[in-house]
Motif scaffolding. Structure first.
Motif, PDB file in Angstrom:
ATOM      1  N   HIS A   1       0.916  -1.135   0.000  1.00  7.80           N
ATOM      2  CA  HIS A   1       0.000   0.000   0.000  1.00  7.80           C
ATOM      3  C   HIS A   1       0.954   1.182   0.000  1.00  7.80           C
ATOM      4  O   HIS A   1       1.699   1.376   0.960  1.00  7.80           O
ATOM      5  CB  HIS A   1      -0.859  -0.025   1.275  1.00  7.80           C
TER       6      HIS A   1
ATOM      7  N   ASP B   1      -4.027   6.040   4.352  1.00  8.64           N
ATOM      8  CA  ASP B   1      -5.415   6.455   4.193  1.00  8.64           C
ATOM      9  C   ASP B   1      -5.847   7.210   5.449  1.00  8.64           C
ATOM     10  O   ASP B   1      -5.631   6.748   6.568  1.00  8.64           O
ATOM     11  CB  ASP B   1      -6.327   5.238   4.005  1.00  8.64           C
TER      12      ASP B   1
ATOM     13  N   HIS C   1      -6.418   9.097   0.154  1.00  9.37           N
ATOM     14  CA  HIS C   1      -5.243   8.235  -0.014  1.00  9.37           C
ATOM     15  C   HIS C   1      -4.105   9.199  -0.324  1.00  9.37           C
ATOM     16  O   HIS C   1      -4.145   9.925  -1.316  1.00  9.37           O
ATOM     17  CB  HIS C   1      -5.479   7.252  -1.157  1.00  9.37           C
TER      18      HIS C   1
ATOM     19  N   GLN D   1      -5.556  -4.012  -1.836  1.00  5.38           N
ATOM     20  CA  GLN D   1      -6.695  -3.815  -0.954  1.00  5.38           C
ATOM     21  C   GLN D   1      -7.777  -4.788  -1.394  1.00  5.38           C
ATOM     22  O   GLN D   1      -8.017  -4.968  -2.568  1.00  5.38           O
ATOM     23  CB  GLN D   1      -7.223  -2.391  -1.055  1.00  5.38           C
TER      24      GLN D   1
HETATM   25 ZN   LIG Z   1      -4.810   4.113   0.291  1.00  2.89          ZN
END
Ligand SMILES: [Zn+2]
Length: 268
Positions: free
Chosen positions: A27, A31, A113, A245
């Protein structure tokens, strides 16, 4: 050097990498989530290098920064449709509003994000670094619940009462001395998702959506997944590449999101 791009939001997914079947999967940002109309601000002064809408990032702005002779690039993704306020080439000040937090592109509920690259952004995101190591202040978790310490409380009791663990309480409250709890002080007791415990999924799963270029695909994975299975196992079984994700629906239709390394992302 860099400020948080949103104020008073909750960190719902950290930056992370892990190695699975010899592949590194990641990732590439963090977030940050908050409800309502939330301004997304330039983390540092710079020049807008991209401002567009894509299927994955949604409404997104990129800013290139030159700080202390070094080049960085920040990415602000999933902004609200039509909220982008800056065009390519615009100079922005630190804290200047770029748009509103939203839910466009591949997103599962309103959040930002945010990526930080030491150098320029590239397709493989090889310059991505953990933004938390560069951001100047800790994002307060406004939607985390808090517990006011009473006489006789122990971390163990508090953890039990809020469905979390002593380890998580210590992680969320680094300045707290477990052996000398101060009466009246507030503890952040953000709970884990009810149906998600540690690095194991504990609900029965019917469907798994995963990202596989160039588009989102959905696989019915009932039968692959059993109670308590870990996500790295799922990913190995399904031979899912590029996934970072995952959207999971349990037998009751509730949706859960986890990252490939098994970290909890979000519940809608
Ligand atoms: Zn993200």
């Amino acid at each position: 050097m860099f400020n948080y791009p949103v104020e008073d939001a909750k960190l719902t997914s950290p930056f992370g990498r892990d190695v699975l079947n010899g592949r590194v999967r990641s990732h590439f940002g963090i977030d940050l989530a908050k409800s309502g109309a939330v301004n997304v601000k330039a983390a540092a002064a710079g020049v807008v290098s991209q401002s567009y809408r894509s299927d994955s990032y949604g409404e997104v702005v990129f800013v290139v920064h030159n700080l202390g002779g070094k080049t960085y690039e920040t990415v602000y993704a999933h902004m609200r449709a039509g909220s982008r306020k800056v065009n390519v080439g615009a100079s922005v000040k630190q804290g200047q509003v770029l748009g509103l937090m939203g839910n466009t592109g591949y997103s599962y509920g309103q959040h930002l994000h945010f990526e930080l690259h030491a150098g320029r952004w590239n397709e493989t995101k090889s310059n991505a670094v953990d933004p938390l190591k560069y951001l100047d202040k800790v994002a307060p978790a406004s939607n985390a619940s808090s517990h006011t310490i009473k006489s006789g409380d122990t971390l163990w009791d508090i953890a039990k009462a809020y469905g979390t663990s002593v380890k998580d309480l210590e992680r969320l409250n680094p300045s707290v001395d477990a052996k000398a709890l101060k009466i009246g002080a507030k503890l952040n007791v953000a709970k884990k998702a009810d149906s998600y415990s540690g690095k194991k999924l504990v609900c029965k799963v019917a469907k798994l959506k995963f990202y596989s270029k160039p588009s989102w695909q959905q696989k019915d994975v009932a039968g692959h997944l059993t109670k308590g299975i870990g996500f790295p196992t799922v990913v190995r079984k399904l031979k899912v590449d590029d996934a970072y994700q995952y959207e999971i629906k349990n037998s009751k239709g509730a949706t859960f999101y986890v990252t490939a390394n098994g970290a909890y992302v979000d519940v809608k």
